[in-house]
Design a protein around this motif. Structure first.
Motif, mmCIF file in Angstrom:
data_model
loop_
_atom_site.group_PDB
_atom_site.id
_atom_site.type_symbol
_atom_site.label_atom_id
_atom_site.label_comp_id
_atom_site.label_asym_id
_atom_site.label_seq_id
_atom_site.Cartn_x
_atom_site.Cartn_y
_atom_site.Cartn_z
ATOM 1 N N LEU A 61 0.821 -1.202 0.000
ATOM 2 C CA LEU A 61 0.000 0.000 0.000
ATOM 3 C C LEU A 61 0.860 1.258 0.000
ATOM 4 C CD1 LEU A 61 -2.823 -1.079 2.473
ATOM 5 C CD2 LEU A 61 -2.990 -0.845 -0.006
ATOM 6 N N HIS A 62 1.992 1.219 0.702
ATOM 7 C CA HIS A 62 2.896 2.374 0.686
ATOM 8 C C HIS A 62 3.396 2.634 -0.730
ATOM 9 C CE1 HIS A 62 5.876 5.294 1.898
ATOM 10 N NE2 HIS A 62 6.804 4.585 1.303
ATOM 11 N N GLY A 63 3.707 1.571 -1.467
ATOM 12 C CA GLY A 63 4.152 1.739 -2.843
ATOM 13 C C GLY A 63 3.116 2.464 -3.685
ATOM 14 N N TYR A 64 1.854 2.051 -3.569
ATOM 15 C CA TYR A 64 0.795 2.732 -4.311
ATOM 16 C C TYR A 64 0.717 4.207 -3.913
ATOM 17 C CZ TYR A 64 -1.074 -1.626 -6.198
ATOM 18 O OH TYR A 64 -1.232 -2.803 -6.885
ATOM 19 N N SER A 65 0.898 4.489 -2.628
ATOM 20 C CA SER A 65 0.750 5.865 -2.144
ATOM 21 C C SER A 65 1.837 6.794 -2.668
ATOM 22 C CB SER A 65 0.749 5.894 -0.610
ATOM 23 O OG SER A 65 2.052 5.689 -0.089
ATOM 24 N N ILE A 66 2.962 6.247 -3.109
ATOM 25 C CA ILE A 66 4.033 7.100 -3.646
ATOM 26 C C ILE A 66 4.166 6.951 -5.167
ATOM 27 C CG2 ILE A 66 5.314 7.157 -1.474
ATOM 28 C CD1 ILE A 66 7.246 5.074 -2.633
ATOM 29 N N GLY A 67 3.200 6.257 -5.785
ATOM 30 C CA GLY A 67 3.133 6.248 -7.238
ATOM 31 C C GLY A 67 3.790 5.086 -7.941
ATOM 32 N N PRO A 99 6.266 3.979 -14.227
ATOM 33 C CA PRO A 99 6.291 4.374 -15.647
ATOM 34 C C PRO A 99 6.534 5.871 -15.826
ATOM 35 C CG PRO A 99 4.353 3.041 -15.135
ATOM 36 C CD PRO A 99 4.962 3.427 -13.837
ATOM 37 N N LYS A 100 7.252 6.195 -16.884
ATOM 38 C CA LYS A 100 7.469 7.603 -17.223
ATOM 39 C C LYS A 100 6.157 8.262 -17.616
ATOM 40 C CE LYS A 100 10.381 10.594 -20.095
ATOM 41 N NZ LYS A 100 11.454 10.623 -21.137
ATOM 42 N N PHE A 101 5.301 7.513 -18.293
ATOM 43 C CA PHE A 101 3.954 7.970 -18.634
ATOM 44 C C PHE A 101 2.950 6.997 -18.039
ATOM 45 C CE2 PHE A 101 6.602 9.977 -21.794
ATOM 46 C CZ PHE A 101 6.089 11.264 -21.844
ATOM 47 N N ARG A 102 1.923 7.546 -17.416
ATOM 48 C CA ARG A 102 0.965 6.724 -16.668
ATOM 49 C C ARG A 102 -0.383 6.734 -17.366
ATOM 50 N NH1 ARG A 102 2.448 4.999 -11.521
ATOM 51 N NH2 ARG A 102 0.751 3.865 -10.520
ATOM 52 N N ALA A 152 5.105 13.293 -13.515
ATOM 53 C CA ALA A 152 4.960 14.407 -12.576
ATOM 54 C C ALA A 152 3.503 14.812 -12.425
ATOM 55 C CB ALA A 152 5.792 15.599 -13.039
ATOM 56 N N GLN A 153 2.769 14.847 -13.522
ATOM 57 C CA GLN A 153 1.344 15.179 -13.450
ATOM 58 C C GLN A 153 0.581 14.105 -12.704
ATOM 59 O OE1 GLN A 153 -0.553 15.911 -17.247
ATOM 60 N NE2 GLN A 153 -2.611 15.852 -16.371
ATOM 61 N N TYR A 154 0.933 12.846 -12.959
ATOM 62 C CA TYR A 154 0.271 11.749 -12.261
ATOM 63 C C TYR A 154 0.457 11.878 -10.757
ATOM 64 C CZ TYR A 154 -0.631 7.218 -10.224
ATOM 65 O OH TYR A 154 -1.114 6.233 -9.403
ATOM 66 N N GLN A 211 1.024 14.507 -8.987
ATOM 67 C CA GLN A 211 0.252 15.619 -8.466
ATOM 68 C C GLN A 211 -1.209 15.215 -8.299
ATOM 69 O OE1 GLN A 211 0.525 19.227 -10.768
ATOM 70 N NE2 GLN A 211 -1.081 20.248 -9.620
ATOM 71 N N GLU A 212 -1.772 14.546 -9.314
ATOM 72 C CA GLU A 212 -3.157 14.093 -9.219
ATOM 73 C C GLU A 212 -3.316 13.033 -8.124
ATOM 74 O OE1 GLU A 212 -5.136 13.174 -12.861
ATOM 75 O OE2 GLU A 212 -4.238 14.864 -13.945
ATOM 76 N N LEU A 213 -2.297 12.198 -7.956
ATOM 77 C CA LEU A 213 -2.327 11.183 -6.906
ATOM 78 C C LEU A 213 -2.361 11.844 -5.531
ATOM 79 C CD1 LEU A 213 -2.096 8.287 -5.815
ATOM 80 C CD2 LEU A 213 0.390 8.466 -6.124
ATOM 81 N N ASP A 214 -1.499 12.838 -5.307
ATOM 82 C CA ASP A 214 -1.468 13.520 -4.011
ATOM 83 C C ASP A 214 -2.829 14.125 -3.689
ATOM 84 O OD1 ASP A 214 1.156 12.865 -3.586
ATOM 85 O OD2 ASP A 214 1.960 14.796 -4.257
ATOM 86 N N GLU A 215 -3.457 14.749 -4.695
ATOM 87 C CA GLU A 215 -4.768 15.359 -4.469
ATOM 88 C C GLU A 215 -5.811 14.295 -4.118
ATOM 89 O OE1 GLU A 215 -5.503 17.496 -8.051
ATOM 90 O OE2 GLU A 215 -4.008 19.048 -7.626
#
Length: 210
Positions: free
Chosen positions: A9-15, A33-36, A175-177, A179-183
């Motif tokens: 779960l920690h892995g998912y939380s950091i992308g 991935p470089k692109f998600r 990077a965009q991914y 940011q959206e993940l953090d939100e």
């Protein structure tokens, strides 16, 4: 590497997310991935033929009724990244409420489904399977509708395939991914909330802005 449910779960939380090279692989590795691939929740493409299938298929849709069966259905293919360790990890986090499945039934037969991991208002789609024509597309339509109704903000598909792209999935830079993940992680959503799952309701809602 060997993973605990907490580390997974920690892995998912950091992308990042884990995979195995194949069914019998002894090792797991993290993927970043470089692109998600993601599904914009207001951009699911419903063709006229898919809308007809949703209306007329006669399938029953359930949530978390056969999580094990969905995972096993996804792994039941010649080339799979779900090894025995990953399977057990997903079953464990399902028991603690962090992984969910959506099932498609033809009478009493499980004929399709999708499963994923949830954190905050993020849904990390892991895999799907189909044993009837369009069963996986129908599962995705119902999943997108559920994520929208329950206020999820991110539907992560990990990679973009031609199949997913045809339904509206896109690629975004890492990077965009993140940011959206953090939100999404800072918001909340309830995947298991009771909802209207009538075929007409699903079609109407997911075509309103798609």
């Amino acid at each position: 590497m060997s993973l605990s449910p907490e580390l997974l779960l920690h892995g998912y939380s950091i992308g990042i997310f884990p995979m195995a090279e194949h069914r019998d692989a002894a090792e797991l590795f993290w993927v970043d991935p470089k692109f998600r691939g993601i599904f914009p929740l207001d951009g699911f493409h419903v063709s006229r033929s898919l809308a007809r299938r949703i209306r007329n298929c006669g399938f029953t849709v359930t949530i978390d009724q056969d999580f094990n069966g969905v995972v096993d259905g996804c792994a039941d293919r010649a080339d799979t990244w779900i090894n025995s360790e990953l399977r057990e990890l997903y079953l464990q986090i399902h028991q603690t409420g962090f992984a969910h499945s959506l099932e498609i039934w033809d009478k009493d037969q499980l004929v399709g489904g999708v499963y994923g991991v949830t954190l905050g208002a993020a849904f990390f789609g892991e895999s799907m399977f189909s044993r009837r024509t369009d069963a996986s597309k129908i599962a995705l339509a119902y999943l997108v509708d559920r994520l929208r109704q329950t206020e999820f903000r991110l539907f992560d598909t990990q990679f973009l395939t031609a199949h997913l792209a045809s339904l509206g999935a896109i690629e975004i830079p890492r990077a965009q991914y993140r940011q959206e993940l953090d939100e999404a992680l800072n918001a909340s959503a309830d995947f298991t909330a009771p909802l209207d799952q009538s075929p007409e309701g699903v079609i109407q809602r997911i075509t309103q802005t798609s």
